[in-house]
Design an enzyme around this catalytic site. Structure first.
Site, PDB file in Angstrom:
ATOM      1  N   GLY A 103      12.747   7.952  -2.239  1.00 56.10           N
ATOM      2  CA  GLY A 103      11.684   6.906  -1.134  1.00 56.10           C
ATOM      3  C   GLY A 103      12.025   5.551  -0.952  1.00 56.10           C
ATOM      4  O   GLY A 103      10.979   4.637  -1.032  1.00 56.10           O
ATOM      5  N   GLN A 151       7.925   1.109   1.245  1.00 57.15           N
ATOM      6  CA  GLN A 151       7.232   0.116   0.074  1.00 57.15           C
ATOM      7  C   GLN A 151       7.572   0.005  -0.745  1.00 57.15           C
ATOM      8  O   GLN A 151       8.107  -0.909  -1.831  1.00 57.15           O
ATOM      9  CB  GLN A 151       6.149  -0.383   1.187  1.00 57.15           C
ATOM     10  CG  GLN A 151       4.866   0.290   0.699  1.00 57.15           C
ATOM     11  CD  GLN A 151       3.616  -0.444   0.791  1.00 57.15           C
ATOM     12  OE1 GLN A 151       3.188  -1.481   0.927  1.00 57.15           O
ATOM     13  NE2 GLN A 151       2.095   0.305   0.471  1.00 57.15           N
ATOM     14  N   LEU A 190       9.583   8.878  -5.621  1.00 58.58           N
ATOM     15  CA  LEU A 190       8.501   7.524  -5.021  1.00 58.58           C
ATOM     16  C   LEU A 190       8.394   8.905  -3.519  1.00 58.58           C
ATOM     17  O   LEU A 190       7.754   8.118  -2.333  1.00 58.58           O
ATOM     18  CB  LEU A 190       8.813   6.364  -4.746  1.00 58.58           C
ATOM     19  CG  LEU A 190       8.666   5.573  -5.972  1.00 58.58           C
ATOM     20  CD1 LEU A 190       9.592   4.551  -5.470  1.00 58.58           C
ATOM     21  CD2 LEU A 190       7.397   5.748  -6.715  1.00 58.58           C
ATOM     22  N   ALA A 191       9.706   9.634  -3.449  1.00 59.91           N
ATOM     23  CA  ALA A 191       9.371  10.151  -1.698  1.00 59.91           C
ATOM     24  C   ALA A 191       8.302  10.986  -1.789  1.00 59.91           C
ATOM     25  O   ALA A 191       7.700  11.984  -2.129  1.00 59.91           O
ATOM     26  CB  ALA A 191      10.852  11.255  -1.388  1.00 59.91           C
ATOM     27  N   SER A 195      -1.040  11.390  -5.833  1.00 56.87           N
ATOM     28  CA  SER A 195      -1.930  10.316  -5.145  1.00 56.87           C
ATOM     29  C   SER A 195      -3.570  10.730  -5.696  1.00 56.87           C
ATOM     30  O   SER A 195      -4.079  12.136  -5.883  1.00 56.87           O
ATOM     31  CB  SER A 195      -1.766  11.017  -3.218  1.00 56.87           C
ATOM     32  OG  SER A 195      -2.128  11.112  -2.696  1.00 56.87           O
ATOM     33  N   GLU A 219      -5.459  11.348  -3.167  1.00 57.09           N
ATOM     34  CA  GLU A 219      -5.672  12.948  -2.430  1.00 57.09           C
ATOM     35  C   GLU A 219      -6.119  14.724  -3.293  1.00 57.09           C
ATOM     36  O   GLU A 219      -6.405  14.346  -2.786  1.00 57.09           O
ATOM     37  CB  GLU A 219      -4.151  12.944  -1.160  1.00 57.09           C
ATOM     38  CG  GLU A 219      -4.975  12.067   0.090  1.00 57.09           C
ATOM     39  CD  GLU A 219      -5.860  11.700   0.410  1.00 57.09           C
ATOM     40  OE1 GLU A 219      -6.963  12.874   0.828  1.00 57.09           O
ATOM     41  OE2 GLU A 219      -7.113  10.906   0.728  1.00 57.09           O
ATOM     42  N   TYR A 260      -1.745  18.424   2.005  1.00 56.64           N
ATOM     43  CA  TYR A 260      -0.462  17.013   1.093  1.00 56.64           C
ATOM     44  C   TYR A 260      -1.695  17.107  -0.045  1.00 56.64           C
ATOM     45  O   TYR A 260      -0.984  16.647  -0.467  1.00 56.64           O
ATOM     46  CB  TYR A 260      -1.784  16.013   2.065  1.00 56.64           C
ATOM     47  CG  TYR A 260      -0.143  14.294   1.937  1.00 56.64           C
ATOM     48  CD1 TYR A 260       0.643  14.096   1.817  1.00 56.64           C
ATOM     49  CD2 TYR A 260      -1.355  14.150   0.656  1.00 56.64           C
ATOM     50  CE1 TYR A 260       1.294  13.431   1.321  1.00 56.64           C
ATOM     51  CE2 TYR A 260      -0.335  12.400   0.033  1.00 56.64           C
ATOM     52  CZ  TYR A 260       0.699  11.973  -0.104  1.00 56.64           C
ATOM     53  OH  TYR A 260       0.574  11.071  -0.595  1.00 56.64           O
ATOM     54  N   LYS A 298       0.569  17.308  -3.809  1.00 59.24           N
ATOM     55  CA  LYS A 298       0.875  17.048  -5.140  1.00 59.24           C
ATOM     56  C   LYS A 298       0.181  17.401  -6.063  1.00 59.24           C
ATOM     57  O   LYS A 298       0.740  16.989  -7.693  1.00 59.24           O
ATOM     58  CB  LYS A 298       0.171  15.580  -4.169  1.00 59.24           C
ATOM     59  CG  LYS A 298       0.559  14.791  -3.651  1.00 59.24           C
ATOM     60  CD  LYS A 298       1.557  13.665  -3.929  1.00 59.24           C
ATOM     61  CE  LYS A 298       2.147  12.850  -2.988  1.00 59.24           C
ATOM     62  NZ  LYS A 298       3.459  11.594  -3.423  1.00 59.24           N
ATOM     63  N   ARG A 327       4.043  -2.427   4.344  1.00 56.28           N
ATOM     64  CA  ARG A 327       3.323  -1.144   4.820  1.00 56.28           C
ATOM     65  C   ARG A 327       3.656  -0.584   6.338  1.00 56.28           C
ATOM     66  O   ARG A 327       3.927  -1.577   6.651  1.00 56.28           O
ATOM     67  CB  ARG A 327       1.839  -0.864   4.430  1.00 56.28           C
ATOM     68  CG  ARG A 327       1.058  -0.217   5.186  1.00 56.28           C
ATOM     69  CD  ARG A 327       1.608   1.222   4.533  1.00 56.28           C
ATOM     70  NE  ARG A 327       0.394   1.660   3.610  1.00 56.28           N
ATOM     71  CZ  ARG A 327       1.307   2.698   2.718  1.00 56.28           C
ATOM     72  NH1 ARG A 327       1.763   3.055   2.338  1.00 56.28           N
ATOM     73  NH2 ARG A 327      -0.293   2.797   1.613  1.00 56.28           N
TER      74      ARG A 327
END
Length: 320
Positions: A8, A12, A74-75, A119, A121, A143, A147, A178
């Site tokens: 990733g 950012q 980080l991907a 995350s 999430e 998602y 994670k 971003r």
């Protein structure tokens, strides 16, 4: 110094991490998905390797060749406006691929330190607020579920194999880097064009949606601190403060001498009904153990993004 592997790296977080590591003299290798083009955003001195995120043997070979001291994943894969479409691809890339990374580390060199960008999430519709490391996970999307699979695999690898593997449970974090599809960047870019004379209003959905927004380089620094500890653990990385999209608009437009009420228009097509409890993090463990604290508050972050968008648009205009 050390060799550090980053997936990733074109995002950012990856670009900020690579810059911080290069400033300290580390050798950085960006691990790109095989067949993808090289990242548009490049960091001086970074080398690149490829992996298909599926072949464990191929990753073992890369680890044996590169001998990294640390591996930051980080991907992440998401789809369009949400985290729900193409659940199979999301599960494969955000969940199963992490298990492959851990397997390759254990089978190659268990001293490689691993950090996963997890995350908020995973909490989904949280049972309480703010959330901390022991708050029950209740993901509401493929998602978040993927994670959580990766998060669980990391904990299991740590406990069963003694691997130095950590999850950084990251809440929303922003910066001028971003992507343009995110609401924070949409707002900053809209302020820039309106400030430059454009008269087109900005359509937005739910202005009352609230998020725990932080500054991306701060969150990258937290991940680095996690891998510098004597013992691996998981950490919530958050500001602990909620702000609405309306507040973001108010600060952003006023920074350019504008009133957001003159320029932001309701857009039913972008309206997403979200009945979940508030996602706001308690970063006490990171503060106490890592000595980590955010360096920029909400208003400073918003102003930074607006200034960057204005400068970027001015640079484009000067070249045209």
């Amino acid at each position: 110094m050390a060799t550090i592997l980053i997936t990733g790296i074109s995002g950012q977080d990856g670009s900020y991490l690579a810059e911080q590591l290069r400033e300290e003299g580390h050798a950085v290798v960006g691990l790109l998905r095989k067949g993808r083009t090289a990242p548009v955003r490049r960091v001086d001195g970074v080398e690149y390797a490829e992996w298909d995120f599926a072949d464990v043997a191929a990753l073992r070979g890369l680890l044996q060749s590169l001998r990294p001291a640390a591996f930051y994943n980080l991907a992440a894969f998401s789809t369009g406006a949400g985290m729900y479409d193409d659940a199979v691809a999301i599960g494969e890339f955000n969940g199963i691929a992490v298990a492959r990374m851990l397997q390759a580390i254990v089978e190659t060199d268990s001293l490689i330190r691993f950090c996963q960008a997890s995350s908020s999430e995973m909490f989904g519709d949280p049972v309480d607020a703010p959330q901390h490391e022991t708050t029950p996970f209740r993901p509401q999307s493929p998602y978040g579920a993927a994670k959580l699979f990766a998060h669980t695999a990391i904990r299991a690898c740590r406990e069963r194999h003694g691997a130095f593997a950590c999850s950084a449970i990251l809440y929303n974090h922003e910066s001028p880097r971003r992507g343009p599809a995110f609401v924070t960047r949409k707002i900053a870019d809209a302020v820039a064009r309106i400030h430059a004379g454009d008269r087109e209003p900005l359509p937005l959905g739910n202005l009352e949606a609230r998020r725990d927004w932080g500054y991306a380089p701060d969150y990258v620094r937290a991940m680095r601190l996690m891998l510098a500890q004597d013992r691996a653990d998981d950490y919530v990385v958050a500001t602990g403060q909620l702000h609405s999209v309306r507040e973001f608009c108010e600060v952003a437009f006023s920074h350019a001498g504008l009133d957001y009420r003159d320029w932001v228009k309701d857009n039913a097509a972008d309206l997403r009904h979200d009945a979940r409890g508030p996602l706001v993090g308690d970063a006490a463990r990171a503060r106490d153990r890592l000595g980590w604290r955010p360096t920029k508050d909400f208003e400073a972050l918003v102003r930074l993004m607006v200034d960057a968008s204005i400068a970027s648009l001015a640079a484009k205009d000067s070249m045209s």
